[in-house]
Motif scaffolding. Sequence first.
Motif, PDB file in Angstrom:
ATOM      1  N   GLU A  18       9.871  -4.165  -8.263  1.00  0.00           N
ATOM      2  CA  GLU A  18       9.998  -3.002  -9.000  1.00  0.00           C
ATOM      3  C   GLU A  18       8.487  -2.512  -9.061  1.00  0.00           C
ATOM      4  O   GLU A  18       8.121  -1.526  -9.353  1.00  0.00           O
ATOM      5  N   LEU A  19       7.543  -3.465  -8.785  1.00  0.00           N
ATOM      6  CA  LEU A  19       6.015  -3.155  -8.925  1.00  0.00           C
ATOM      7  C   LEU A  19       5.351  -3.729  -7.653  1.00  0.00           C
ATOM      8  O   LEU A  19       5.627  -4.888  -7.268  1.00  0.00           O
ATOM      9  N   VAL A  20       4.591  -3.090  -6.585  1.00  0.00           N
ATOM     10  CA  VAL A  20       4.021  -3.714  -5.687  1.00  0.00           C
ATOM     11  C   VAL A  20       2.345  -3.291  -6.066  1.00  0.00           C
ATOM     12  O   VAL A  20       1.936  -2.255  -6.289  1.00  0.00           O
ATOM     13  N   VAL A  21       1.730  -4.513  -6.064  1.00  0.00           N
ATOM     14  CA  VAL A  21       0.246  -4.447  -6.127  1.00  0.00           C
ATOM     15  C   VAL A  21      -0.598  -4.267  -4.573  1.00  0.00           C
ATOM     16  O   VAL A  21      -0.477  -5.374  -3.856  1.00  0.00           O
ATOM     17  N   TYR A  22      -1.640  -3.436  -4.594  1.00  0.00           N
ATOM     18  CA  TYR A  22      -2.356  -3.477  -3.278  1.00  0.00           C
ATOM     19  C   TYR A  22      -3.543  -3.353  -3.551  1.00  0.00           C
ATOM     20  O   TYR A  22      -4.143  -3.115  -4.576  1.00  0.00           O
ATOM     21  N   LYS A  23      -4.332  -4.057  -2.766  1.00  0.00           N
ATOM     22  CA  LYS A  23      -5.915  -4.124  -3.013  1.00  0.00           C
ATOM     23  C   LYS A  23      -6.465  -3.164  -2.230  1.00  0.00           C
ATOM     24  O   LYS A  23      -6.045  -2.669  -1.147  1.00  0.00           O
ATOM     25  N   SER A  24      -7.565  -2.566  -2.930  1.00  0.00           N
ATOM     26  CA  SER A  24      -8.246  -1.138  -2.437  1.00  0.00           C
ATOM     27  C   SER A  24      -9.768  -1.565  -2.871  1.00  0.00           C
ATOM     28  O   SER A  24     -10.278  -1.332  -3.884  1.00  0.00           O
ATOM     29  N   GLY A  25     -10.414  -2.024  -1.845  1.00  0.00           N
ATOM     30  CA  GLY A  25     -11.808  -2.084  -2.243  1.00  0.00           C
ATOM     31  C   GLY A  25     -12.055  -3.511  -3.416  1.00  0.00           C
ATOM     32  O   GLY A  25     -11.309  -4.557  -3.183  1.00  0.00           O
ATOM     33  N   ASP A  26     -12.513  -3.128  -4.615  1.00  0.00           N
ATOM     34  CA  ASP A  26     -12.762  -4.079  -5.552  1.00  0.00           C
ATOM     35  C   ASP A  26     -11.658  -4.083  -6.683  1.00  0.00           C
ATOM     36  O   ASP A  26     -11.491  -4.641  -7.618  1.00  0.00           O
ATOM     37  N   THR A  27     -10.586  -2.948  -6.527  1.00  0.00           N
ATOM     38  CA  THR A  27      -9.603  -2.715  -7.427  1.00  0.00           C
ATOM     39  C   THR A  27      -8.385  -2.626  -6.834  1.00  0.00           C
ATOM     40  O   THR A  27      -8.176  -2.997  -5.617  1.00  0.00           O
ATOM     41  N   VAL A  28      -7.409  -2.347  -7.597  1.00  0.00           N
ATOM     42  CA  VAL A  28      -5.933  -2.720  -6.998  1.00  0.00           C
ATOM     43  C   VAL A  28      -5.261  -1.309  -7.623  1.00  0.00           C
ATOM     44  O   VAL A  28      -5.674  -0.633  -8.413  1.00  0.00           O
ATOM     45  N   GLN A  71      -0.873  -5.749   0.497  1.00  0.00           N
ATOM     46  CA  GLN A  71      -0.324  -6.071  -0.634  1.00  0.00           C
ATOM     47  C   GLN A  71      -0.893  -7.391  -1.252  1.00  0.00           C
ATOM     48  O   GLN A  71      -0.749  -8.380  -0.588  1.00  0.00           O
ATOM     49  N   VAL A  72      -0.893  -7.571  -2.640  1.00  0.00           N
ATOM     50  CA  VAL A  72      -1.305  -8.654  -3.242  1.00  0.00           C
ATOM     51  C   VAL A  72      -0.453  -9.380  -4.156  1.00  0.00           C
ATOM     52  O   VAL A  72      -0.635 -10.501  -4.505  1.00  0.00           O
ATOM     53  N   ASP A  73       0.520  -8.756  -4.451  1.00  0.00           N
ATOM     54  CA  ASP A  73       1.532  -9.021  -5.321  1.00  0.00           C
ATOM     55  C   ASP A  73       2.686  -8.168  -5.527  1.00  0.00           C
ATOM     56  O   ASP A  73       2.870  -7.082  -4.977  1.00  0.00           O
ATOM     57  N   ASP A  74       3.955  -8.656  -5.831  1.00  0.00           N
ATOM     58  CA  ASP A  74       5.361  -8.195  -5.755  1.00  0.00           C
ATOM     59  C   ASP A  74       6.020  -8.708  -7.030  1.00  0.00           C
ATOM     60  O   ASP A  74       6.218  -9.774  -6.874  1.00  0.00           O
ATOM     61  N   MET A  75       6.399  -7.867  -7.959  1.00  0.00           N
ATOM     62  CA  MET A  75       6.803  -8.121  -9.284  1.00  0.00           C
ATOM     63  C   MET A  75       8.557  -7.761  -9.116  1.00  0.00           C
ATOM     64  O   MET A  75       8.789  -6.552  -9.555  1.00  0.00           O
ATOM     65  N   ALA A  76       9.323  -8.615  -8.636  1.00  0.00           N
ATOM     66  CA  ALA A  76      10.739  -8.499  -8.825  1.00  0.00           C
ATOM     67  C   ALA A  76      11.198  -7.074  -7.797  1.00  0.00           C
ATOM     68  O   ALA A  76      12.010  -6.534  -8.468  1.00  0.00           O
TER      69      ALA A  76
END
Length: 74
Positions: free
Chosen positions: A38-48, A31-36
């Motif tokens: 409601e949204l969680v951002v994951y790193k996968s290779g060079d993308t998210v 996990q690289v970010d969590d927005m309140a």
Amino acid sequence: MLANSNAAANLAVKDLARAKTFYEGTLGLRQVDDMAGELVVYKSGDTVINVYHSDFAGTNKATAVTWNVGDEIA
């Protein structure tokens, strides 16, 4: 223009806590970010991968993708 830009998949889920268990525990994504919560951002290779809560998850027959681009007009 988009050929050199990273793309991100946008995935809707009904239960974000359950999804986090899957993406982090089963798939091993970081996990690289969590927005309140409601949204969680994951790193996968060079993308998210953007995993977001939606009561309508599983009902949409469309696919969403986001490209990371600058604010310059080419």
